[in-house]
Enzyme design. Structure first.
Site: not given
Length: 473
Positions: A39-40, A79, A272-273
């Site tokens: 996540d991130d 997200c 995700d990013n």
């Protein structure tokens, strides 16, 4: 005559179970699939991607037996929207998940979307999910088993799915394993200088985790960020969070090898990013959308590197293909199986991106075509000041820019970061951090026109409602 007929019938009936068993055995030999989603997490904070400071032996271990992509792109740096693309093979404007699914944001995909877990279940896979889910509705993104564990506690997460992985089942499995690290969260570390966001770190760490800490003096500040003490303090916390999730990756790989299923399992690591810092997450600049992607194919033992341009729309078709399930025209990405197994070149010279919302209050639609050298960003709400997500606005990194009256964020003027023109055109080869907009440079007018045509064609091909902006204004 009847006597011979009945004899033949008895032979057929006796042979049929054996034939069915043989067919079933062929189906069972298909590979297991594990998709690990951070996540991130940007490419900036992984050892095997070139960071000499951070300790990520688990991810590096996967990379040493898999294919590491150097040009892998999410389609939206938010997200929920990004995860919907991962699990559908469709741009988020096509699947309907424009922004966050939770709380009052309440975005969700269209009811008729056939997601990756549903496709694999239909193909005979056992499907399981643990950790951050963040898409909706559940009927679309349905998993047969959903396991409960603190998504900040990576070793516990891995131990929780151990029985699922080791189960002596006829069916192959698909496991969707999602951390909440290194997302911001847990408040500010008021006991530390500059009081950085904790990024989920806590005193005493988590069960089974050996705490790995970093000094702000040793971290590497990416060129798109301001090199302030506050930024360094936050990157140190970010690194610590990454090193924690890495131990979950290590434990998961250990379990997979103990099960004897490692060789026949596709394992993928993605995010995700980009990192949760201004100029990355929620933007479609390179730091927001160019991400880590490592894929270990079944039977693969040697490290390889690919510079093919791939998109998160390619994940679902790749996994559906390796499961020998049918692909259909609803999927907007392409399968990477031939590229991964045979080195077949991808006939692709550009990837596309589509961002509309983050939080419900953060509306700033962008459409992007990213070619081999040049990149065009279309800001559909260019008349509005760029809105911040809550956590990025409150970050000590952004607040240090304000309190120190800085005029730039990295090499980009603050004014141009907040007030964006309708089109941004960058030469990624000579300007990798996207500081010089070429859209108004007459020397690039022909290139700009051709990339606009490509972008509009992408919108038409994928059913983008925002295509009306080309004629409305």
């Amino acid at each position: 005559m009847n006597k011979w007929f009945f004899l033949l019938l008895m032979v057929f009936v006796a042979c049929k179970p054996s034939q069915q068993k043989s067919a079933q055995t062929a189906i069972d030999s298909r590979p297991n699939i594990i998709v690990i989603v951070a996540d991130d997490h940007g490419k900036d904070a992984i050892g095997i991607y070139g960071n000499s400071v951070i300790k990520t032996p688990g991810i590096d271990r996967l990379g040493h037996t898999g294919t590491r992509f150097t040009r892998a792109f999410c389609t939206t740096a938010s997200c929920s929207a990004s995860r919907s693309v991962i699990l559908s093979g469709m741009q988020n404007h096509a699947n309907g998940q424009y922004g966050h699914s939770h709380d009052f944001h309440h975005f969700s995909s269209f009811e008729n979307i056939r997601s990756l877990p549903v496709r694999l279940e239909e193909a005979g896979y056992r499907t399981g999910q643990i950790g951050k889910y963040h898409v909706s509705p559940e009927s679309v993104y349905h998993f047969q088993e959903r396991f409960e564990a603190d998504s900040r506690s990576p070793v516990v997460m891995a131990n929780t799915v151990e029985d699922f992985i080791k189960a002596d089942e006829q069916q192959p499995f698909f496991l969707y394993f999602c951390f909440s690290d290194p997302h911001r969260g847990g408040g500010f570390a008021e006991e530390l200088p500059y009081q950085p966001d904790r990024f989920g770190n806590r005193p005493g760490s988590y069960p089974g985790v050996t705490e790995v800490t970093y000094s702000p003096d040793e971290v590497i500040v990416p060129p798109f960020l301001p090199n302030t003490p506050e930024t360094r303090a936050e990157i140190a916390q970010y690194y610590q969070s990454v090193s924690r999730l890495d131990q979950g990756v290590s434990r998961l790989l250990d379990i997979l090898q103990e099960s004897g299923k490692f060789d026949n399992t596709l394992v993928m690591y993605i995010s995700d990013n980009g990192m949760a810092f201004p100029g990355a997450k929620t933007t479609l600049y390179e730091a927001g959308m160019q991400l880590p992607c490592i894929i270990k194919m079944p039977g693969q033992t040697a490290e390889s590197v690919s510079d093919a341009m791939i998109s998160w729309t390619d994940i679902t078709p790749t996994l559906v293909d390796i499961a020998k399930a049918p692909l259909d025209s609803a999927i907007q990405g392409i399968s990477l199986v031939d590229h991964l197994t045979n080195g077949t070149p991808l006939e692709r010279t550009a990837v596309y991106a589509s961002h509309t919302f983050h939080e419900i209050t953060m509306y700033y639609p962008m459409r992007v075509v990213r070619g081999e050298r040049y990149k065009l960003i279309m800001n559909l709400a260019s008349g509005l000041e760029y809105p911040f997500s809550t956590d990025l606005y409150e970050s000590k990194t952004w607040q240090s820019i304000k309190s120190r009256n800085l005029s730039k964020i990295g090499g980009k003027d603050i004014s141009s970061f907040l007030h964006r023109p309708e089109f941004e055109l960058y030469d990624i080869q000579t300007d990798p951090w996207e500081t010089t907009n070429l859209a108004d440079n007459l020397q690039y007018s022909e290139l700009l026109s051709s990339m606009k045509v490509s972008l509009k064609q992408f919108q038409e091909n994928t059913g983008d409602p925002w295509i009306y902006k080309w004629t409305y204004e």
